[in-house]
Design a protein around this motif. Structure first.
Motif, PDB file in Angstrom:
ATOM      1  N   GLN A   1     -37.275 -73.847  26.384  1.00 40.34           N
ATOM      2  CA  GLN A   1     -36.388 -72.965  25.624  1.00 40.34           C
ATOM      3  C   GLN A   1     -35.631 -73.752  24.551  1.00 40.34           C
ATOM      4  N   ASP A   2     -36.003 -75.005  24.368  1.00 38.93           N
ATOM      5  CA  ASP A   2     -35.308 -75.877  23.422  1.00 38.93           C
ATOM      6  C   ASP A   2     -35.855 -75.673  22.012  1.00 38.93           C
ATOM      7  N   LEU A   3     -35.087 -74.986  21.176  1.00 35.63           N
ATOM      8  CA  LEU A   3     -35.546 -74.683  19.826  1.00 35.63           C
ATOM      9  C   LEU A   3     -35.674 -75.921  18.948  1.00 35.63           C
ATOM     10  N   ILE A   4     -34.972 -76.982  19.284  1.00 37.31           N
ATOM     11  CA  ILE A   4     -35.103 -78.211  18.502  1.00 37.31           C
ATOM     12  C   ILE A   4     -36.529 -78.753  18.613  1.00 37.31           C
ATOM     13  N   LYS A   5     -37.140 -78.549  19.762  1.00 32.01           N
ATOM     14  CA  LYS A   5     -38.532 -78.960  19.959  1.00 32.01           C
ATOM     15  C   LYS A   5     -39.520 -77.863  19.578  1.00 32.01           C
TER      16      LYS A   5
ATOM     17  N   ALA B   1     -29.748 -82.484  24.840  1.00 33.71           N
ATOM     18  CA  ALA B   1     -30.575 -83.665  25.100  1.00 33.71           C
ATOM     19  C   ALA B   1     -31.457 -84.034  23.905  1.00 33.71           C
ATOM     20  N   SER B   2     -31.672 -83.081  23.004  1.00 30.82           N
ATOM     21  CA  SER B   2     -32.549 -83.323  21.852  1.00 30.82           C
ATOM     22  C   SER B   2     -31.789 -83.622  20.570  1.00 30.82           C
TER      23      SER B   2
ATOM     24  N   ASP C   1     -24.956 -89.022  16.648  1.00 30.45           N
ATOM     25  CA  ASP C   1     -24.012 -88.859  15.537  1.00 30.45           C
ATOM     26  C   ASP C   1     -24.329 -87.642  14.667  1.00 30.45           C
ATOM     27  N   SER C   2     -24.958 -86.650  15.262  1.00 30.40           N
ATOM     28  CA  SER C   2     -25.266 -85.424  14.543  1.00 30.40           C
ATOM     29  C   SER C   2     -24.870 -84.236  15.409  1.00 30.40           C
ATOM     30  N   THR C   3     -25.094 -83.044  14.906  1.00 26.41           N
ATOM     31  CA  THR C   3     -24.846 -81.827  15.677  1.00 26.41           C
ATOM     32  C   THR C   3     -26.189 -81.187  16.005  1.00 26.41           C
ATOM     33  N   ALA C   4     -26.169 -80.257  16.935  1.00 26.14           N
ATOM     34  CA  ALA C   4     -27.406 -79.573  17.312  1.00 26.14           C
ATOM     35  C   ALA C   4     -27.984 -78.816  16.122  1.00 26.14           C
TER      36      ALA C   4
ATOM     37  N   ALA D   1     -35.185 -81.135  11.346  1.00 25.66           N
ATOM     38  CA  ALA D   1     -36.543 -81.026  11.891  1.00 25.66           C
ATOM     39  C   ALA D   1     -37.333 -79.921  11.200  1.00 25.66           C
ATOM     40  N   ILE D   2     -36.673 -78.807  10.920  1.00 24.64           N
ATOM     41  CA  ILE D   2     -37.328 -77.689  10.231  1.00 24.64           C
ATOM     42  C   ILE D   2     -37.790 -78.117   8.839  1.00 24.64           C
ATOM     43  N   ALA D   3     -36.897 -78.767   8.086  1.00 22.74           N
ATOM     44  CA  ALA D   3     -37.229 -79.193   6.725  1.00 22.74           C
ATOM     45  C   ALA D   3     -38.323 -80.251   6.728  1.00 22.74           C
TER      46      ALA D   3
END
Length: 359
Positions: A101-105, A154-155, A159-162, A169-171
Motif C-alpha cells: 500500500q506504499d505509494l512511494i514504491k 520507511a520509504s 532529510d525529506s518529507t513523504a 520519484a514521480i518526476a
C-alpha cells in the motif's frame, strides 16, 4: 432382551434442543467456510491491493477524459486505456508489490507500466504520445489527494518529507521512462518539458498545502534532472543532455502558472523560480551518465537558468506581467548560484565556484 424405557417429556425436549443446536452450529460452520473460501477467491482474483487499484482506476478515468480532448491529435481507444491499466498492474506484480500500500514504491511502477504501454498502443506520432504522458503524470500527482496516509515513513528519503519523496520519484520515473513510450529522439526535449510542466501544474490537485509547495516543486525539479540519466536515446551526449536540462527547468517554470491552490499567488513566483533552478542545479551530480561530468558543469548550469528564463513568457497567471520579470530573473540566477556548493560530482570542488557562478 433389554427393556426400552420411554423417554420423559423433559428428556425429549432436551434431545430436540440439542439436535437443533448441533444443526445450527454445523450450518454456521458451513457459512464461515463459504465466506472464507469467497474471501480467498477475491484475494486471488485481485492481483493488486485496493490502494493501487484505486490509483489505476483513476488513471483510466482521467485518460478517458484526456482522450476526449485529443481527438485532433490522436486519442486512446477504450481498449488502449484498458491495456494501459493492465500494463500498470503487470508492472506492480513484476516488482512483487501487489500486496503493498506504499505509494512511494507503487506510483513509479504504475508510471513505468503506463508509459511503456504507449510504445505499442494508441497514436503513433510523438506529439500525441507526449500529451498522453502528460495526462498520466497529472493523474498520478492528483492521485495523492486523500491518500497521503499511504506514503510509508520507511520509504521517505532522509532529510525529506513523504510528499517530497514521492514527487521526486514521480518526476524521475516519468522522465526516465519517456524513451519506453515510443517517443522519437527528436521530440525528447519537448517530452521532458511536458513532464515537469504537468507535474508542477498538478500540485494543486495533490491534496498538499501552499506551505508545502516549495519542497514539492523542488522535488519535481530534482527528479526531472536525475531522471535524465535513465533516458536512452541514440547518440546521447553532453549536448543533448544540456538541451534536456533546459527542458526540465522550462517545464517546471511554466507549470508555476498552472497551480491553483489557496494561499498561492503571483507573489510566490520569484521564490518558486529560485527553488527550481536551485534544486535542479544541486541535482546535477545525481545524473548517472559517463559524460555528465564536471567538464560540462558550467554548460549544464547555464542550460538550467536559460530554460527557466526562457519559460517566463509561458507563465499565465493573474498579476504576472513585465514588471515582475526583473525580480524573476534575479531569483532564477540566485537560485542556481546558491546551489553550487551542493553539487556532488567527481572532479568538482569549491575552487570552481567562481567559474560556475559566471555560467
Amino acid at each position: 432382551m433389554k427393556k426400552l424405557v420411554p423417554m420423559t417429556i423433559s428428556a425429549q425436549i432436551s434431545t430436540v434442543v440439542t439436535l437443533a443446536l448441533l444443526a445450527s452450529l454445523n450450518s454456521l460452520s458451513c457459512k464461515k467456510k463459504e465466506v472464507s473460501e469467497k474471501e480467498a477467491t477475491v484475494a486471488v482474483d485481485a492481483p493488486v491491493d485496493a490502494v493501487a487499484q484505486g490509483v489505476i482506476d483513476e488513471l483510466g478515468t482521467n485518460l478517458t477524459s484526456a482522450s476526449l480532448r485529443l481527438t485532433n491529435t490522436g486519442a486512446l481507444a477504450d481498449s488502449d486505456i484498458s491495456a494501459v491499466k493492465d500494463a500498470a498492474i503487470a508492472n506492480i506484480v513484476k516488482a512483487e508489490l501487489q500486496a503493498s500500500q506504499d505509494l512511494i514504491k507503487l506510483l513509479p511502477e504504475i508510471i513505468k507500466g503506463a508509459e511503456g504501454a504507449l510504445a505499442t498502443i494508441g497514436p503513433a506520432d510523438s506529439e500525441a504520445k507526449i500529451l498522453i504522458v502528460n495526462a498520466i503524470v497529472e493523474s498520478i500527482v492528483g492521485s495523492l489527494n486523500g491518500r497521503h496516509e499511504f506514503l510509508s515513513a520507511a520509504s521517505v528519503t532522509p532529510d525529506s518529507t513523504a510528499e517530497a519523496t514521492v514527487l521526486e520519484a514521480i518526476a524521475k520515473t516519468s522522465v526516465g521512462e519517456l524513451d519506453e513510450a515510443g517517443i522519437a529522439d527528436a521530440a525528447m526535449a519537448t517530452a521532458t518539458e511536458g513532464v515537469t510542466d504537468a507535474a508542477v501544474g498538478a500540485l494543486g490537485k495533490s491534496g498538499s498545502t501552499s506551505a508545502e509547495l516549495e519542497d514539492l516543486i523542488g522535488a519535481v525539479a530534482t527528479g526531472g534532472i536525475t531522471g535524465l540519466g535513465d533516458i536512452e536515446v541514440t547518440d546521447y551526449d553532453a549536448t543533448k543532455l544540456a538541451s534536456y536540462a533546459t527542458a526540465v527547468a522550462a517545464g517546471a517554470t511554466t507549470g508555476l502558472g498552472n497551480i491553483t491552490l489557496e494561499g498561492y499567488s503571483v507573489d510566490n513566483l520569484p521564490n518558486m523560480a529560485s527553488v527550481i533552478t536551485g534544486k535542479a542545479t544541486g541535482a546535477l551530480g545525481g545524473i548517472k551518465l559517463d559524460f555528465a561530468d564536471s567538464a560540462g558543469l558550467a554548460t549544464m548550469i547555464g542550460s538550467i537558468t536559460g530554460g527557466a528564463m526562457g519559460a517566463l513568457g509561458n507563465i499565465s497567471m493573474s498579476g504576472f506581467d513585465a514588471a515582475k520579470l526583473t525580480s524573476m530573473a534575479e531569483a532564477i540566477t540566485g537560485g542556481a548560484t546558491g546551489a553550487l556548493g551542493k553539487i556532488t560530482m567527481s572532479g568538482y570542488d569549491s575552487s570552481q565556484l567562481t567559474k560556475m557562478a559566471s555560467a
